[in-house]
Structures are given as structure tokens and as C-alpha cells.
Design an enzyme around this catalytic site. Structure first.
Site, mmCIF file in Angstrom:
data_model
loop_
_atom_site.group_PDB
_atom_site.id
_atom_site.type_symbol
_atom_site.label_atom_id
_atom_site.label_comp_id
_atom_site.label_asym_id
_atom_site.label_seq_id
_atom_site.Cartn_x
_atom_site.Cartn_y
_atom_site.Cartn_z
ATOM 1 C CB SER A 35 -21.357 51.152 22.795
ATOM 2 O OG SER A 35 -22.050 50.741 21.648
ATOM 3 N NE ARG A 58 -12.774 57.660 22.469
ATOM 4 C CZ ARG A 58 -13.646 57.867 21.481
ATOM 5 N NH1 ARG A 58 -13.676 57.034 20.450
ATOM 6 N NH2 ARG A 58 -14.475 58.894 21.516
ATOM 7 C CG HIS A 61 -16.800 51.286 21.449
ATOM 8 N ND1 HIS A 61 -16.507 51.906 20.256
ATOM 9 C CD2 HIS A 61 -18.160 51.174 21.490
ATOM 10 C CE1 HIS A 61 -17.624 52.165 19.612
ATOM 11 N NE2 HIS A 61 -18.639 51.740 20.332
#
Length: 231
Positions: A35, A58, A61
Site C-alpha cells: 500500500s 497515512r 492510506h
């Protein structure tokens, strides 16, 4: 009822989902790696340092939204302020319980702090009804009375963010850091515009209607992981 043998077969056989699509991997750590590699490749060139990029990465993500990631505004002192706050054992205050569930609470507790959310408190609900206002507003007022400093993580309620800004400007609340990324169509974008004008407190926010508890948690977790690093 399944017997032990059937249960063992049920939980161990993960190599074939019996579908046309086969996942790249089922290993949790490798899923993260793939990812993050994809995010780095598709995000494109940027000027973030390693710590700043860990927050942006993040957020992307958590949302699978590069547009949202590119709309993030990081105050120059945000990371330092957040890390120092956690290491000093100061509280983390959330606007909704979803943030409480998704954050790495043990990392706060390790340093002597904890995460608090007052939106479901009985006295907050009662006062909100009496004054015909949102529980989010009253919960920020209660948090400012009970907690000194700390990180405020707001991902759901624009009224919580606007009230926190008011409390700061009146000298009632003095957070170390605000992560303000509420989502929605009513006052969400505007509340973040107001946060970007705040000069008294470092902040992490984004532009527009997008946001939410998941991306607020993502930013908060990135900060807490930094705080948890061994020097």
C-alpha cells in the site's frame, strides 16, 4: 456446530479464495508495504520531510484519496508540538468515540497520558438539550474545563472545531495541537478555513468538505508513533 478439525480447516486455508481475483498477499505487513509503495508511486513528487510524509501517507492510506492527501495543511510546529505533548503525558481529546476506538491508545498511556471523549457523557447530553445546541459544542466546553493542554482530534463535528477555536481565542482552551479534519456538507470546509487562521496553536487540517474520523485517526496515529520511537 463445527468440530475442531473443521474449524482448523476453516481458519487455516487462506491460499485460495475460490474467486477470479487473487490478492497480491494476505500477509498483514506486506499489505502495508504494498500500500505504501503504491501511495509513493502514485502521489508524485513532493517536498515533505520524512516525518511530514509519514502523516500524509497515512492519511492517503486511510482514505484512498490522493486529492484529500494533497489538500492537507501542516502547521510548521505541528509535529514537534504533538510529539512533545504525548511524551509529556498530556491528554488527547476526541470529538467522537470512533476516534477513541481507532487510535493507538496504549501509546498515550505508555507516556502517562490517555484519550478522552465526552460527547456521550450524561451531563453533556443534558446541557445540549437544555441549550438546544450540539453535544459536540458542550463536549468541547467540558474538555476545556477538565483537561490542560493536550491534543484535540476532531474528525466528525465541525461545531466542535468551531467551538474549540472560540475557546482558544477567549483564552479558555490552550491545546498543544489541533488535528481538525471534520467531514461533511454543513460547516465542515468553513470550520477548517477558520482553523487555518489560528495563530495561537499548531494544527493539522485540510481544505474542503472531505475528512473524517478515519483520516484524523491516521494523522494522530502517525504522531503517536513518532512519539513512541526510541531515541
Amino acid at each position: 456446530m463445527t468440530n475442531d478439525t473443521e474449524q482448523k480447516e476453516l481458519f487455516i486455508n487462506t491460499d485460495n479464495f475460490n474467486t477470479d481475483f487473487t490478492p497480491l498477499t494476505v500477509e498483514p505487513n506486506r499489505i502495508y508495504d504494498y500500500s505504501f509503495e503504491t501511495i509513493l508511486e502514485e502521489y508524485g513528487p513532493h517536498d515533505y520531510n520524512d516525518d511530514e510524509w509519514s502523516i500524509i501517507r497515512r492519511i492517503v492510506h486511510a482514505s484512498a484519496d490522493f486529492e484529500l492527501g494533497k489538500s492537507v495543511i501542516l502547521h510548521p510546529d505541528a509535529i514537534r508540538a504533538g510529539v512533545e505533548s504525548i511524551r509529556a503525558g498530556r491528554p488527547v481529546i476526541a470529538d467522537v468515540q470512533m476516534i477513541q476506538s481507532g487510535s493507538g491508545r496504549k501509546r498515550f498511556q505508555k507516556h502517562g497520558g490517555d484519550l478522552f471523549c465526552h460527547i456521550a457523557d450524561e451531563d453533556v447530553s443534558k446541557m445540549a438539550k437544555e441549550h438546544n445546541t450540539t453535544r459536540a459544542i458542550i463536549s468541547m466546553q467540558k474538555a476545556a474545563r477538565l483537561h490542560e493542554g493536550g491534543i484535540y482530534a476532531i474528525g466528525n463535528a465541525p461545531t466542535a472545531l468551531l467551538e474549540l477555536i472560540r475557546l482558544i481565542r477567549e483564552g479558555i482552551a490552550k491545546p498543544d495541537l489541533i488535528i481538525g479534519m471534520p467531514v461533511g456538507f454543513v460547516s465542515a470546509a468553513e470550520s477548517k478555513e477558520e482553523l487555518a487562521k489560528v495563530t495561537e496553536v499548531p494544527f493539522i487540517t485540510n481544505v474542503g468538505r472531505k475528512g473524517g474520523s478515519t483520516v484524523t485517526v491516521a494523522a494522530l496515529n502517525a504522531i503517536s508513533i513518532m512519539a513512541d520511537r526510541q531515541d
